[in-house]
Write an enzyme that holds these catalytic residues in place. Structure first.
Site, PDB file in Angstrom:
ATOM      1  N   SER A 167       1.729  -7.412  -0.682  1.00 39.53           N
ATOM      2  CA  SER A 167       2.982  -8.440   0.265  1.00 39.53           C
ATOM      3  C   SER A 167       2.035  -9.597   0.668  1.00 39.53           C
ATOM      4  O   SER A 167       2.529 -10.539   0.997  1.00 39.53           O
ATOM      5  CB  SER A 167       2.114  -7.766   2.143  1.00 39.53           C
ATOM      6  OG  SER A 167       1.126  -7.492   2.201  1.00 39.53           O
TER       7      SER A 167
ATOM      8  N   THR B 247       1.205  -1.365  -0.164  1.00 36.48           N
ATOM      9  CA  THR B 247       0.172   0.090  -0.101  1.00 36.48           C
ATOM     10  C   THR B 247       0.783   1.362  -0.042  1.00 36.48           C
ATOM     11  O   THR B 247       0.788   2.457  -0.356  1.00 36.48           O
ATOM     12  CB  THR B 247      -0.626  -0.203   1.228  1.00 36.48           C
ATOM     13  OG1 THR B 247      -1.487  -0.713   1.127  1.00 36.48           O
ATOM     14  CG2 THR B 247      -2.088   1.213   1.215  1.00 36.48           C
TER      15      THR B 247
ATOM     16  N   THR C  15       1.320  -3.890   4.429  1.00 35.47           N
ATOM     17  CA  THR C  15       0.938  -4.513   5.751  1.00 35.47           C
ATOM     18  C   THR C  15      -0.054  -5.373   5.909  1.00 35.47           C
ATOM     19  O   THR C  15       0.180  -6.565   7.466  1.00 35.47           O
ATOM     20  CB  THR C  15       0.035  -3.180   6.715  1.00 35.47           C
ATOM     21  OG1 THR C  15      -1.015  -3.432   5.787  1.00 35.47           O
ATOM     22  CG2 THR C  15       0.772  -2.181   6.244  1.00 35.47           C
ATOM     23  N   ASP C  16      -0.260  -6.043   5.434  1.00 32.15           N
ATOM     24  CA  ASP C  16      -0.816  -7.676   5.301  1.00 32.15           C
ATOM     25  C   ASP C  16       0.227  -8.430   6.394  1.00 32.15           C
ATOM     26  O   ASP C  16      -0.737  -9.341   7.034  1.00 32.15           O
ATOM     27  CB  ASP C  16      -1.040  -8.329   3.984  1.00 32.15           C
ATOM     28  CG  ASP C  16      -2.343  -7.107   3.914  1.00 32.15           C
ATOM     29  OD1 ASP C  16      -3.371  -6.788   4.332  1.00 32.15           O
ATOM     30  OD2 ASP C  16      -3.605  -7.867   2.061  1.00 32.15           O
TER      31      ASP C  16
END
Length: 330
Positions: free
Chosen positions: A58, A15, A90-91
């Site tokens: 990710s 992101t 961030t996942d």
């Protein structure tokens, strides 16, 4: 006079680097150089070199990518870098952070960061998170802490941090310890120092052995579990209910698997120690440990899977695997 601190930034996509339009959605397109250039304040903190190591969401990252990334970070430190920053989606930040914590045995800070709001949105948090990550990477207070996740002006130890919300910029939490520090006006405040770090030396030449992650649930019978060896899995992590419990039918299947591969018992709650000696009914933690399962200690399912994956990749034997969980994180 030039800056005395050098930071190596490795961009993996996510992101923080995503652009596009609202109709088609955003995708990772900004390079590491783009990210650093968009935060001019960084030039007053450190001399930064930026590398676009990967350019993807990710969820597409693999353990091979992380082992290779660790080797690149080692090379940067050997060339004189004071710290390293990794930007990604961030996942899977919690998995990347913990993997780097296990793969790298260095005093220099390794900081993973990302963003919850992409650059096309009002209030995009990527630039502030990147600046904070660089500030932590050059901080003497952050040395020796292992890998860190820095986001929303909080500093989290990779061992404890979890993503807990799909959208909130305050999604990252560390249970039960809380953040190890924070930033205030650009100053790094470290108030806790985790103990008991573990290093697993893994070369890029080592062969991966897949580890399955299985979540127990009400009414579950575990019918998929006997298929795992035939699918090529070398280990299993069970996210059990509560303190480490599964239905009795699942316990029977897990016992058979534990005779063939390492089976680690964690909790689907995501926080707290896996119990060892409280409940004695069939499928309880006492019963499962007696059937050969290995309690994960304080590690949640994702982190237990990462630890087991690296141990298997390093060729670690059964006794050493049990010790890694029971002594290192028990």
């Amino acid at each position: 006079m030039g800056l005395s601190k050098r930071v190596a930034v490795f961009s993996l996509g996510g992101t923080i680097s995503s652009t596009g339009d609202s109709a088609a959605g955003v995708t990772p397109t900004l390079t590491g150089e783009d990210l650093v250039r968009d935060v001019p304040q960084i030039s007053g903190v450190a001399e930064v070199s930026a590398t676009s190591f990967r350019q993807m969401s990710s969820g597409e990252l693999t353990l091979d990518d992380l082992v290779e990334l660790a080797a690149e970070i080692e090379a940067a430190f050997a060339s004189g870098a004071s710290g390293a920053v990794v930007t990604q989606g961030t996942d899977t930040i919690e998995e990347t952070g913990f993997a780097l914590d296990l793969l790298l045995d260095r005093e220099e800070p390794v900081v993973v960061t990302g963003a919850m709001r992409n650059p096309t949105l009002p209030g995009a948090d990527g630039p502030a998170n990147l600046l904070a990550a660089v500030q932590v990477a050059v901080s003497g207070a952050a040395r020796g802490l292992g890998a860190l996740v820095v986001i929303n002006d909080e500093v989290h130890a990779a061992r404890f941090v979890r993503k807990t919300h799909t959208q909130s910029p305050a999604t990252f939490r560390s249970e039960p310890a809380g953040p190890v520090g924070w930033l205030a006006e650009g100053r790094v405040r470290i108030v806790q120092r985790p103990v008991g770090r573990r290093h697993i030396p893994v070369s890029v030449e080592y062969t991966a052995r897949p580890v399955a992650l299985y979540t127990a649930s009400l009414g579950d019978d575990g019918r998929v579990l006997p298929e795992l060896p035939g699918l090529g899995y070398g280990g299993l992590v069970v996210e059990a209910m509560g303190g480490g419990h599964v239905p009795e039918a699942v316990a029977d299947r897990l016992e058979l698997l534990a005779a063939q591969m390492p089976v680690v018992l964690s909790s689907r709650t995501g926080s707290g120690d896996v119990l060892r000696k409280t409940y004695g009914f069939p499928g309880s933690e006492i019963d499962l440990i007696g059937r050969g399962l290995i309690p994960s200690g304080t590690l949640d399912g994702l982190k237990a899977r990462m630890l087991l994956s690296l141990l298997l990749r390093a060729g670690t034997g059964p006794d050493e695997i049990r010790s890694a969980f029971c002594e290192g994180f028990g």
